[in-house]
Design an enzyme around this catalytic site. Structure first.
Site, PDB file in Angstrom:
ATOM      1  N   GLY A 110       0.830  -1.206   0.000  1.00 40.69           N
ATOM      2  CA  GLY A 110       0.000   0.000   0.000  1.00 40.69           C
ATOM      3  C   GLY A 110       0.864   1.255   0.000  1.00 40.69           C
ATOM      4  N   THR A 111       0.268   2.393  -0.329  1.00 40.72           N
ATOM      5  CA  THR A 111       0.999   3.657  -0.257  1.00 40.72           C
ATOM      6  C   THR A 111       1.160   4.037   1.205  1.00 40.72           C
ATOM      7  OG1 THR A 111      -1.089   4.820  -0.475  1.00 40.72           O
ATOM      8  CG2 THR A 111       0.179   4.475  -2.496  1.00 40.72           C
ATOM      9  N   ALA A 112       2.155   4.889   1.474  1.00 39.96           N
ATOM     10  CA  ALA A 112       2.537   5.186   2.858  1.00 39.96           C
ATOM     11  C   ALA A 112       1.571   6.148   3.539  1.00 39.96           C
ATOM     12  CB  ALA A 112       3.941   5.782   2.870  1.00 39.96           C
TER      13      ALA A 112
ATOM     14  N   LYS B 225      -7.603   7.416   2.932  1.00 43.93           N
ATOM     15  CA  LYS B 225      -6.529   6.845   3.737  1.00 43.93           C
ATOM     16  C   LYS B 225      -6.574   7.401   5.165  1.00 43.93           C
ATOM     17  CE  LYS B 225      -3.616   4.744   2.153  1.00 43.93           C
ATOM     18  NZ  LYS B 225      -2.405   5.233   1.472  1.00 43.93           N
TER      19      LYS B 225
END
Lengths: 246, 246, 246, 246, 246, 246, 246
Positions: free
Chosen positions: E36-38, E68
C-alpha cells in the site's frame, strides 16, 4: 480386483465409497474386532449363555476389571470383542435405553428393540463425517416374551440373530466348532460347556476357570447371572474328562 | 473418455462433479447396491409382490434376521438391496413418515408420497458435504387409492415407477427375465411364482423355500403379509414341475 | 489457455476461482445437464408450451414416472434436464414459494419472481462451501399478467428469458432447429408441433407419442395441462405427413 | 517475482496471503469480471448515466432478460460486469438496504452509504473461510443531496468514486476513451452519447440500439429511468453522422 | 535458516507455527501493508498530525474516494496502509466502539483503549482458524486527557505508541526521515510540514497538494479536521522554498 | 506387518483405523505417556499408596509445583504420567464429578464410577474429530465401601483394576519389580517402601526423599494424605539398610 | 530418532501426536517464546520482582508502549516473553478472572488459582482443533496469604512454581546466572539488582535504566508498583560499581 495403491486412495475417509462399493473404514473396524479376544454366545430352549476369554497382561491386574460380559438390564447381557473403550460406550447406551423403556413404559425393553437402538447408533458413525466407526462387535442375549434371544451387532451397524455365534479373534475356528457341536437338545448347562469348549478350541488345551467369564439368562428367572468359578471348574473338569475319554 | 488416473481425482469428495458431469460417489454407491443380494418387486391388478433372496453365512444364523423385506405401514412394504444398515435407516424413516401422516391427517400415506420423502432424504446426502450417499436401493410397493403401486429408489435420490423391477446383484439378468415373462394377466399368485423364478434365474436351480422372503399387499385387504414357507414350497414345486415339463 | 494439469488444480473446490476467473465446478454441473435428455420450451401469443423426451430403460418402467415436466403452480410449469433428484428439489422449492405467495398475499406468484427465487437458491450453492452446485437446468413457463412467459435457469444461478429454448442433451442442435423454425405467428397448437419436431431433430425420425411429455399453459384459462397421447399422436402424424410432403 | 509453481501454492485458499502479500482468489475474481461484457457509468452536473452492453447468445433470447443495469432504489441504479448470478445477489442486498433505510428513517439512502454496505458484504467474503469472493464489479450511480454520484465496487470490497468509469471486458480501452473524451460541460444527453461511444470503442463500429442498455438518474426528478430504444437510435445516428463528418 | 521448500510447508495455514516459531501468514500480511501507499503520523505538544499519499489510477477517479485518513470519533483519527477494504472494517469497528463508549458511559473513549479494542480484534484473526489476518496497518491518533497520543496497529495485533511513525510502502525511508527531522519543539503547523516532507522523501520531488491527505486533531478543540488544499499548497510552497534555499 | 511408508498413511487423523484395525494416534499418545516420569500405585488391605518421581529442571524450581499426585476427593487420589497439562484437565474433571456426586446425592463417589467418568471422557477424544487424544495415563486410588481400590486409565479410554501398577517412563522395569516383590501381606507402610523401591529400580540408587511424592488413603480415615519428607527419609534409610544387608 | 522428512509429517496439525509422542506445534510455540526478549521473575521473603528487557526499534517509539510487565490485579503482576498480541490476550483473561473473583466472592484471587485459569485456557488451544497454541510464556507473581509467589506458564499449558526464573530469548544463560546468584537472604532491593544483572548477562554491559521495565509486589502493601527510572539508575550505577570493584 483393486491393486494396493488404489485401495489406499479410498480407505482414509469414512464417508466415502470405493469404486467397487466398499466402505474400507468399516472393514478396518472389523479388523479391530479381530484383534480382540473372542466372545461366544448361544441360546438353548431354557436360556442364553454368554462367554468370553479374559486375558490379563500382568498377574497384578484384577481379572474382574477385564470386562467382556456386561449386564445391560435385568434380562439382557452383552458380550463384546474388540476396542474395549468403544464397547463400554455401546453398553452404556444399551443401559440408558433399557432404563428409559422401564421409566417411560414400565416394561422391560425387547432384546431386538435394544439391539436395533445400538446398531442405529453404530450406523450413524459409518455415514456421517467427523468420527470413526465403532471398533467393536457385540453379542446381545436375553429373554423376550419368555423366549431366549441372541443377536450380534457388527461395525457396519448390521444386526444378525443367531442360535450360536462367536465374535473377535479366531472367530472362524470357534464358529466352526459351534456349527459342528451345537444341537437343539442343549440346555443351559450343556450350553455353558459348549461355550467353554468352543473358546478353548483355538488353543491346544481347555481354558482355566479363571480365564473365562460366563453369564446366563434363563427363562426361569429372566435374570442375568454370572457363573461362579466353582461351577466353571467342575464344568471344565468334565470337559477334560470327556476329552480324555475320546 | 476419462483415463483412470484422472477419474481418481474426482471420486473422493461427494459434493463434486467430474469434468464430464458425473458424481462418482453416487456411482460407487450403486456398486454397493450390486454387492447385495437381489430383490424383486412386481404389481398385478390385484396386488403387489415383493421378494428377496436371503442368504445366511452360517447354519446357526437365524434366517429371519436377514431382513430384506420390511413392512413400512399396513399397506406398504419395502424390499432392499445393498448396505443393510443403510436400508434400515431408510425403512425407519419411511415408518416415521407413515405414522406421522396417520397421526396428523388420520389417513394412510400415499405410496408415491412416501417414496418421495425417502428420495428427498437420499438426495440431500448426495449434495451436502459431511456424509456419504446411502449405499442401498429400495423397492417400495403398496396400495394407493385401491391401486397397486411399485416404486424404486436409487442412491442418487431418483425414484422410478415400475410394473416389475429387480435391484441388487445380478439385476440385469433378473430384470431381463422379468421383461420376458411379465404380462398383464398375472395375478398375485402368478406374481409370486414369477418373482421366485426371476430370483432363481442367475443360478442353475430354483431357490429353496427357506432361502427366499416373499410378501404381498393385495387390493382386497390392503395389508402387508408375508408368504408362508408352506405356500412357497408348493409354489416352488410347481415351478420345478413346469421346468421339467419344458 | 490453461494446460490440463493446471486446470485440475482449480476444479475440485466449488468455492474457488481459476486464474482465468472461471468456476470449474459450475461448468462441470453444466456437463451434468448435457448428460440428461433434452427439454424444450416456447411461448406463443396464446400460451406456453413445455416438452420433454422421456426415455425409459426398460419396457416395465412406468413412463409417467420419468418426470421431466412438472406443475409448479396452477399457472406455472417447469421442464428439467440433468440430474433428476436435483431437479425435484428445485421444483419442490418452486412449489413452496408459489404456495407461500398464495397464502401470504392471496395472489399467484409472478413467473419471473418465481424463477428468481429458484436461481437465488442455485447461486448460493455455487458460492458457499460444503455443497456442490445443482446439476440441472430448468425451463420455467407460465402466464403473468395475462402474458405468456418463459425463463431458463442454469447451474450458475443465472436466469434468461426466452421465446423458445432447449436445455439438456443435444441442446445446440435443437436450439438451432428452434431458431430456424420459430416465428411470431405460431399459436399453442403450432408450438406443440414445433416443440415435438425440435425434440425429434437429433434423431433421424419423429419421436413416438408416448416418448414425449408435453404440457401447455394458455392465456385462456391460465392453467397447466398435460397434452394427451391422442392429441400428440395426431400432431405427430401431421409432422410425418409434412415431412413426406417435402 | 513469483514463479508459476510457487504461485499455485497460494491461490487455492481464499483466506490466505501469498508471500508477497497478495490475495490470489481476489485477483482471480477480478478476472471473472473481465470475462463479462463491459458496463460504463458517468456523471454530469445534471445527472448520472449508466450503460451496458447486452449480448445475447441466440436470437430467441429476450434481450431484456440480460440484465446489466438494475434499479436499486428510486434514485439509485447499478450497472454490473462479471458473474451474473453474483451480481443479482449484490443488487438484491442493495435493494434491501435501501428499503430498510426508507422504512426505518423515512428517507432515501445515500449513494455512498449504500455502496459501503455492498463493499462491506464483499469484503467479508474475502476474509472469512467457506465461501469464494464475489466475481463481479458494480457501478453504483444516483443522486445524493441533489448531487450526482458514481461509485465502483471491486471484488476486494474496495469502493472508488468516479466521474466516469468502465468495468468488465476491455475496461482499459473503454476507460482510455472516457479519459480522452469526458469533460465538465457534458450534460446527461451528451453523457449518453459518450457512454454509447465508449462501449463501441473496442469494436470497429457503433453498437446497435438494441445491443445496449442505458439508464439515467437526473437531478430534476431523482428517478431511475431507462432510455428508450428510439432515443438510443437517434443518438447512435448522431454518433455515426459525427464519425462520418470526421 | 529455513530453506525455501521447507518454508512453504508452514505458511499456508494461519493457525500454525513454523519450526522456528514464526507465523508466516502474519508476516505475509505485513507484505500486504508494504504494497500500500505510505501514511505518516506524528504528535506535537499541541496536537496530532496524520498524513497519507493518495494516488489515483485515472484522472477521472475522485481523489476524495481514495480514503486513507478516517475520522474514528470527534477526537480520534486513523490513517491506514495496505488492503483498503480490510482497513474499512477496522475503522468501522473503531467507530462502533467509540460510539458505544459514548452511549454507555457518556464519555469519549481513550485513544489507547480504542487502539486495544482494534488490536484484540486483529489478534483473534491470527489465532483462530477459518479466516486470514487483516492485511492492513493503522495509525490511530487523538487527544486523551488533553494529551496528544499516537498508536500503530500491525497485522499481528501488536500496538506501539509513537512520537512519529510511518506505515506502508517505503516505510523504512520515511521513518528514517522522521527520525532525522522530528524534534520536540515542533508544533502542529511544523508537524504538517514534516509529514508532507517525509511522504515526499522516497520520490525526487515534493508531493502536489492534491496528492496528499492531511488531518489534525489539536489539543485546543480536540476535533478531527482535514487540512484544506489551500493550506497544503502554501505549506508545500514553503517546503519548496526551503529546499531551494538549501 | 505394515511397512513404514504405509503406516504413515493412517496415523495422522485420529478418527481413522489402519487396515489392520489400529488407531495410531492413540498408540502415539501412549508414547507421550512413556516420555513422562513414572508413577506407581498399589493397594494393601489397609489402604492405597500412590508414588511419583518428581524431577525438577532447575534448583530454583519449587519441587511442589511438579504435581504428579493429586487429591481428587477426600477419599480418592490420582497419580499421573505423561502430558502434564492434559493430566490437569482430567484431574479437574474428576474433582467436578466427585463434587457433583456429593452435592446431588450427599455421598462419596465410588472409585470405579469416578474412573469410568474419566475414561468415558478420554474415549470421546479418540473417536470424534477435531481434537487429539489425551497424552496421559492416570492411577486412580481410593477407598470404596471400606475397600482399597486402584484403577488405571490409558489414552484409549480403557480402565484396568490393579493390585499394583506402574505408568510412564520405564514402566516395564518398574512393573516387573512390582510383580516380583508385591505380596498379600503388605500393609501401607510396606507399600510405601515397595513403591519407593520400585521407582528407584531403573536407576542404580535409591531416590532421594525430596525427589519422590507419595500419598496414601487408608481404610482407617478414608482420607488422602501426603507422606512427609521426614517419614520418606526414614523409609529410604531403611531401604538403603536392607540393600546393604543383602 | 526421527529423520527430518518424517518430522514434517506430524508438525502441521496441532491436534496430532508424532510417533514418539510429541506435539510439534507446542514445541514450535516454545520457539516463538525464544524469539522474544527475556523477562525475569524472582521472589524474596518480602516480595516479588518482575523485570523485562524493552527494546525499541526506533528512537521515536514510546518505550512505555513496549509492554512486557502487566498489572493483572492489585496484588499480581505478569511478565511475558514471546508473541506480544498473544500475551495481551492472556493478560486480559487474567484480569477478567481476578475481577470476577473480586465481584463474586469479595476477595483477591489466589496467585496459583489465577495461574491455573490461564494454563487451562492455554491447554485447550493445544488439544482442540481450529486454533494454534499461544506463542507466549508468562511469569505470574504476587502475594497470596501474605506469601510471595511466582509461577511460570508455558505454551503446553503447564505451570511451574519458581524461586527465580527467566523466560524468552537467552533463557538458558539468564537462568544459569540466577542459579549462581540467587540466595535466600535477598530482599526486594537485592532482587531488583539481581534481576537487572541477570537481564544484562547475555550482553557485555549492564542494561540502561530506560531499557528495562521492573515492577515489584511487596508483602507490605501487596500492591503492584513499577520501579522508577531514577531508582533503576541508582541500582544500575551500583551494579557498575560492583563490577568495577571485582
Amino acid at each position: 480386483m483393486q491393486g494396493q495403491s488404489q485401495q489406499q486412495a479410498y480407505d482414509r475417509g469414512i464417508t466415502i465409497f470405493s469404486p467397487d462399493g466398499r466402505l474400507y473404514q468399516v472393514e478396518y473396524a472389523r479388523e479391530a474386532v479381530k484383534r480382540g479376544t473372542a466372545s461366544v454366545g448361544l441360546r438353548t430352549p431354557d436360556g442364553v449363555v454368554l462367554a468370553a476369554n479374559r486375558r490379563v497382561s500382568s498377574p497384578l491386574m484384577e481379572r474382574s476389571s477385564v470386562e467382556k460380559i456386561h449386564k445391560a438390564d435385568d434380562h439382557v447381557g452383552v458380550a463384546s470383542a474388540g476396542h474395549v473403550a468403544d464397547a463400554r460406550q455401546l453398553v452404556d447406551l444399551a443401559r440408558r435405553r433399557a432404563q428409559g423403556e422401564q421409566l417411560r413404559y414400565g416394561q422391560q425393553i425387547g432384546v431386538e428393540t435394544l439391539t436395533r437402538s445400538i446398531t442405529d447408533h453404530i450406523q450413524e458413525y459409518t455415514q456421517t463425517g467427523g468420527a470413526r466407526p465403532f471398533g467393536v462387535a457385540l453379542l446381545v442375549g436375553g429373554i423376550e416374551d419368555g423366549e431366549p434371544k441372541l443377536f450380534e451387532t457388527d461395525p457396519s451397524g448390521t444386526d444378525y440373530e443367531w442360535q450360536a455365534a462367536a465374535i473377535g479373534g479366531n472367530r472362524d475356528v470357534i464358529q466352526g466348532y459351534l456349527e459342528d457341536n451345537y444341537h437343539d437338545e442343549l440346555d443351559v448347562d450343556g450350553g455353558i460347556e459348549l461355550a467353554v469348549s468352543a473358546l478353548s478350541e483355538p488353543e491346544d488345551e481347555v481354558v482355566a476357570a479363571e480365564e473365562v467369564d460366563v453369564a446366563t439368562i434363563t427363562t426361569d428367572d429372566e435374570t442375568f447371572s454370572s457363573v461362579s468359578v466353582d461351577r466353571l471348574e467342575s464344568i471344565i473338569e468334565e470337559i477334560d474328562q470327556e476329552e480324555m475319554d475320546e
